[in-house]
Enzyme design. Structure first.
Site, PDB file in Angstrom:
ATOM      1  N   ASP A 169       0.827  -1.210   0.000  1.00 53.35           N
ATOM      2  CA  ASP A 169       0.000   0.000   0.000  1.00 53.35           C
ATOM      3  C   ASP A 169       0.864   1.264   0.000  1.00 53.35           C
ATOM      4  OD1 ASP A 169      -2.365   1.374  -0.066  1.00 53.35           O
ATOM      5  OD2 ASP A 169      -2.793   1.176   2.081  1.00 53.35           O
ATOM      6  N   ASN A 221     -11.100  -2.515  -5.558  1.00 51.05           N
ATOM      7  CA  ASN A 221     -10.329  -1.548  -6.345  1.00 51.05           C
ATOM      8  C   ASN A 221     -10.994  -1.205  -7.686  1.00 51.05           C
ATOM      9  OD1 ASN A 221      -7.112  -2.799  -5.151  1.00 51.05           O
ATOM     10  ND2 ASN A 221      -8.238  -0.991  -4.462  1.00 51.05           N
TER      11      ASN A 221
HETATM   12  C1  IPE Z   1      -5.555  -2.779  -0.412  1.00 49.98           C
HETATM   13  O1  IPE Z   1      -5.210  -1.448  -0.475  1.00 49.98           O
HETATM   14  C2  IPE Z   1      -5.481  -3.411  -1.770  1.00 49.98           C
HETATM   15  C3  IPE Z   1      -4.149  -3.554  -2.364  1.00 49.98           C
HETATM   16  C4  IPE Z   1      -3.027  -3.239  -1.786  1.00 49.98           C
HETATM   17  C5  IPE Z   1      -4.119  -4.095  -3.680  1.00 49.98           C
HETATM   18  P1  IPE Z   1      -6.286  -0.276  -0.633  1.00 49.98           P
HETATM   19  O2  IPE Z   1      -5.501   0.981  -0.725  1.00 49.98           O
HETATM   20  O3  IPE Z   1      -7.212  -0.588  -1.744  1.00 49.98           O
HETATM   21  O4  IPE Z   1      -7.092  -0.364   0.737  1.00 49.98           O
HETATM   22  P2  IPE Z   1      -7.973   0.707   1.489  1.00 49.98           P
HETATM   23  O5  IPE Z   1      -8.977   1.219   0.507  1.00 49.98           O
HETATM   24  O6  IPE Z   1      -7.054   1.796   1.943  1.00 49.98           O
HETATM   25  O7  IPE Z   1      -8.577  -0.020   2.643  1.00 49.98           O
HETATM   26  C1  IPE Z   2      -1.532   0.349  -3.422  1.00 48.24           C
HETATM   27  O1  IPE Z   2      -1.361   1.714  -3.499  1.00 48.24           O
HETATM   28  C2  IPE Z   2      -1.768  -0.282  -4.758  1.00 48.24           C
HETATM   29  C3  IPE Z   2      -3.168  -0.677  -4.989  1.00 48.24           C
HETATM   30  C4  IPE Z   2      -4.145  -0.601  -4.134  1.00 48.24           C
HETATM   31  C5  IPE Z   2      -3.466  -1.186  -6.304  1.00 48.24           C
HETATM   32  P1  IPE Z   2      -2.568   2.728  -3.470  1.00 48.24           P
HETATM   33  O2  IPE Z   2      -2.956   3.060  -4.866  1.00 48.24           O
HETATM   34  O3  IPE Z   2      -3.675   2.203  -2.616  1.00 48.24           O
HETATM   35  O4  IPE Z   2      -1.886   3.976  -2.798  1.00 48.24           O
HETATM   36  P2  IPE Z   2      -2.507   4.968  -1.726  1.00 48.24           P
HETATM   37  O5  IPE Z   2      -3.076   4.143  -0.620  1.00 48.24           O
HETATM   38  O6  IPE Z   2      -3.556   5.756  -2.435  1.00 48.24           O
HETATM   39  O7  IPE Z   2      -1.348   5.799  -1.292  1.00 48.24           O
HETATM   40 MG    MG Z   3      -4.122   2.394  -0.626  1.00 48.56          MG
END
Ligand code: IPE
Ligand code: IPE
Ligand code: MG
Length: 252
Positions: A24, A72
């Site tokens: 993340d 997502n």
């Molecule tokens: C979890 O991260 C999913 C992945 C890392 C692929 P998110 O960024 O989607 O999770 P939330 O929305 O902060 O809970």
């Molecule tokens: C994790 O990074 C990757 C996926 C969830 C696909 P994020 O895209 O969630 O990054 P933040 O949480 O917005 O920083």
């Molecule tokens: Mg995230």
């Protein structure tokens, strides 16, 4: 960029065998640098490559990473399409190398709903590496823990209806229907970026896994941060509901 590239210190006796990572912070990494989110995701792939390469040095035999959750899909279409594009380029550029290195690649998650070419790429990557047993890399993509629990329950019901079993549902036959069936028991879940939640990842498997939350944003991850997580794991006492502390890793 402060890519984490220090040399690992080697596996300890109580090292985790199966590690899962919620990768993340790609978006925040890009935002902090004034870059488009897509670049954060692209650097995230580089961090994944570094981490996969370092994992065996810590005694890790199976690595499960969260690449794309069922939730997502609610992101803007452009970002979803960037993430799909990364799967295409990652598999195209790395599959041969992974195969040669003895890595078995599995994709956890529902195939339905994925673009047809991605589903085909995934099937091919799994088939091409199915014979490997040195290291297991599981990429959760279009994966949701709740959806996986529902699928496992459905699979068991279908087996009963088809007359393949008369066994009542139990923990063992239920787990055999999960996407992670056949992988070692989960020892450690790491989440980067400072968030402290599971976000629907490995709900069943998490039951007795240790949790380590690290403040580093995923694109900056690598051997040093992985080593720190593994060291934190080695300090934990796992009791599994009993009174005696067990060594950090179950010897199964
Ligand atoms: C979890 O991260 C999913 C992945 C890392 C692929 P998110 O960024 O989607 O999770 P939330 O929305 O902060 O809970
Ligand atoms: C994790 O990074 C990757 C996926 C969830 C696909 P994020 O895209 O969630 O990054 P933040 O949480 O917005 O920083
Ligand atoms: Mg995230």
């Amino acid at each position: 960029m402060t890519a984490d590239s220090a040399a690992p210190s080697g596996p300890g006796p109580d090292g985790p065998r199966h590690v899962a990572i919620i990768m993340d912070g790609n978006g925040r990494w890009a935002k902090a640098k004034g870059l488009p989110r897509a670049l954060g995701h692209r650097e995230g792939v580089q961090a994944l490559k570094r981490t996969i390469q370092a994992a065996p040095d810590f005694g890790i035999r199976c690595l499960t990473v969260f690449g794309f959750s069922t939730e997502n899909w609610s992101r803007p279409a452009e970002e979803v399409s960037d993430l799909m594009g990364l799967v295409r380029t990652y598999v195209a550029s790395d599959l041969a190398r992974l195969e040669k290195a003895g890595v078995r690649l599995r994709i956890l998650g529902r195939r339905e709903g994925l673009p047809a070419d991605i589903a085909a790429i995934i099937d091919k990557a799994e088939a091409q590496t199915a014979h490997n047993d040195k290291f297991m890399l599981q990429v959760a993509f279009n994966y949701g823990g709740r959806a996986d629990l529902i699928d496992a329950a459905r699979r068991h019901a279908e087996r009963i209806l088809a007359g393949e079993t008369t066994e009542p549902l139990n923990e063992e036959n239920f787990a055999a229907g999960l996407a992670t069936a056949g992988s070692p028991p989960l020892d450690l879940i790491i989440r980067t970026s400072g968030e402290q939640r599971l976000s629907n990842f490995l709900l069943w498997e998490a039951a007795y896994a240790e949790l380590v939350f690290q403040d580093i944003l995923w694109p900056d991850y690598g051997p040093k941060a992985l080593g720190e997580a593994v060291a934190a794991f080695a300090q934990r006492e796992r009791r599994y509901g009993g009174r005696e502390p067990a060594p950090a890793r179950v010897s199964a």
